[in-house]
Design an enzyme around this catalytic site. Structure first.
Site, short mmCIF file in Angstrom:
data_model
loop_
_atom_site.label_atom_id
_atom_site.label_comp_id
_atom_site.label_asym_id
_atom_site.label_seq_id
_atom_site.Cartn_x
_atom_site.Cartn_y
_atom_site.Cartn_z
N LYS A 64 0.83 -1.22 0.00
CA LYS A 64 0.00 0.00 0.00
C LYS A 64 0.87 1.27 0.00
O LYS A 64 0.54 2.25 -0.67
CB LYS A 64 -0.94 0.01 1.21
N ASN A 78 -5.11 1.93 -1.50
CA ASN A 78 -5.59 0.56 -1.73
C ASN A 78 -6.40 0.45 -3.02
O ASN A 78 -6.85 -0.63 -3.37
CB ASN A 78 -6.40 0.02 -0.54
N ASP A 90 -10.14 2.50 2.75
CA ASP A 90 -10.25 1.89 4.08
C ASP A 90 -10.91 2.82 5.11
O ASP A 90 -11.75 2.36 5.89
CB ASP A 90 -8.87 1.43 4.58
N GLY A 113 -3.01 -0.53 18.07
CA GLY A 113 -2.25 -0.67 16.83
C GLY A 113 -1.88 0.68 16.26
O GLY A 113 -2.50 1.71 16.60
N GLY A 115 -0.31 0.58 12.77
CA GLY A 115 0.11 0.26 11.41
C GLY A 115 -0.81 0.93 10.40
O GLY A 115 -1.52 1.89 10.73
N THR A 139 4.89 -0.86 19.79
CA THR A 139 6.01 0.06 19.60
C THR A 139 5.48 1.47 19.87
O THR A 139 4.82 2.07 19.02
CB THR A 139 6.56 -0.04 18.15
#
Ligand code: NAP
Length: 255
Positions: A64, A78, A90, A113, A115, A139
């Site tokens: 992507k 996408n 998305d 998350g 990402g 992270t």
């Protein structure tokens, strides 16, 4: 006949062909939808070929960002149409399904998350001033970066009360629990998991056991595909058609 496909790598699992073929069936059209599964060294030449041979294509893992860069876009994409215009469907896919299920987002929302999928969710939620977004990620630097890009606050602990908790990590695809131990679902109203296979992840199971209303990511998948079809056609479907289509396609995928 219109030709579309999905571009990615190691995507034997993809449900995009079934999804878009169900849309064609619903519309009474005979479009085709192929899979282009290529290694990275063939990515640039494949994008050039798809732009020539197809009316449009979807982009999935792990390309992507890379396809966006090839097409001169900063944010991940996408959906690409002939001529190279591209977008990500998305965010609209997520917010349409979330709103249909739980109503207009508001209050304190915890996003797990940081990402690509979390970015789409954070982008979509940033349009709602009544949302107070908390971002938690394995992270922490990535949660902090997402918070400064999309608004919200990066947190290092998930204890507390939330109107909604959204799992946008990949934890749950293989039976892992995405919810941190300290997250108390008795103090949560809604839980949304972007994962749709399996349909009930350990995250959703724990939420349900605590009386939380839940939703998996199948609706988001369906709505992002409908938005992709609209982008390729450069025209929206009528609202009634769009809703009927979403229901029919979702039912077909669930069977
Ligand atoms: P990604 O960019 O690879 O991000 C993965 C996220 O999961 C990161 O935040 C990562 O944390 C976290 N993570 C991975 N393994 C972990 C572990 N062992 N412990 C804790 N955190 C972990 O993937 P993505 O594209 O955002 O996709 C995430 C999920 O969303 C996937 O399951 C995908 O199937 C789903 N998705 C669904 C739809 C839909 O239409 N329903 C659309 C897009 C994506 P770090 O940052 O620390 O690595």
């Amino acid at each position: 006949m219109k030709k579309f496909c999905v571009l990615g790598h190691d995507i034997g699992y993809t449900r995009s062909p079934a999804l878009h073929r169900a849309i064609f069936r619903f519309l009474g059209e005979d479009g085709t939808y192929d899979v282009a599964d290529v290694p990275e060294e063939r990515l640039a030449e494949t994008v050039r070929r798809l732009l020539e041979e197809y009316d449009g294509f979807n982009v999935t893992k792990p390309y992507k960002e890379k396809v966006a860069a090839l097409l001169g876009e900063r944010d991940p994409v996408n959906t690409v149409r002939k001529g190279g215009k591209c977008t990500s469907t998305d965010p609209v896919g997520f917010i349409t399904d979330y709103t249909d299920t739980f109503g207009i987002p508001c209050g304190k929302i915890l996003l797990l998350g940081a990402g690509g999928a979390a970015k789409s969710v954070a982008q979509a939620l940033s349009a709602y001033p009544a949302v107070q977004l908390c971002l938690f990620n394995r992270t922490p630097e990535k949660a902090a970066a997402l918070a400064s890009a999309c608004g919200g606050t990066a947190v290092d602990n998930t204890a507390g009360r939330y109107d909604a908790v959204i799992n946008a990590t990949s934890l749950g695809l293989h039976g892992e629990q995405a919810a941190p131990e300290e997250l108390d679902f008795r103090r949560v109203r809604y839980a949304y998991d972007l994962i749709y296979a399996p349909p009930v992840t350990p995250f959703l199971r724990r939420a349900r056991e605590n009386g939380v209303k839940t939703q998996n990511g199948l609706g988001m998948l369906v709505w992002q595909a409908i938005a992709a079809q609209e982008f390729w056609r450069d025209a929206p479907f009528a609202d009634g058609v769009r809703r009927e289509m979403a229901a029919a396609v979702k039912k077909e995928l669930e069977e």
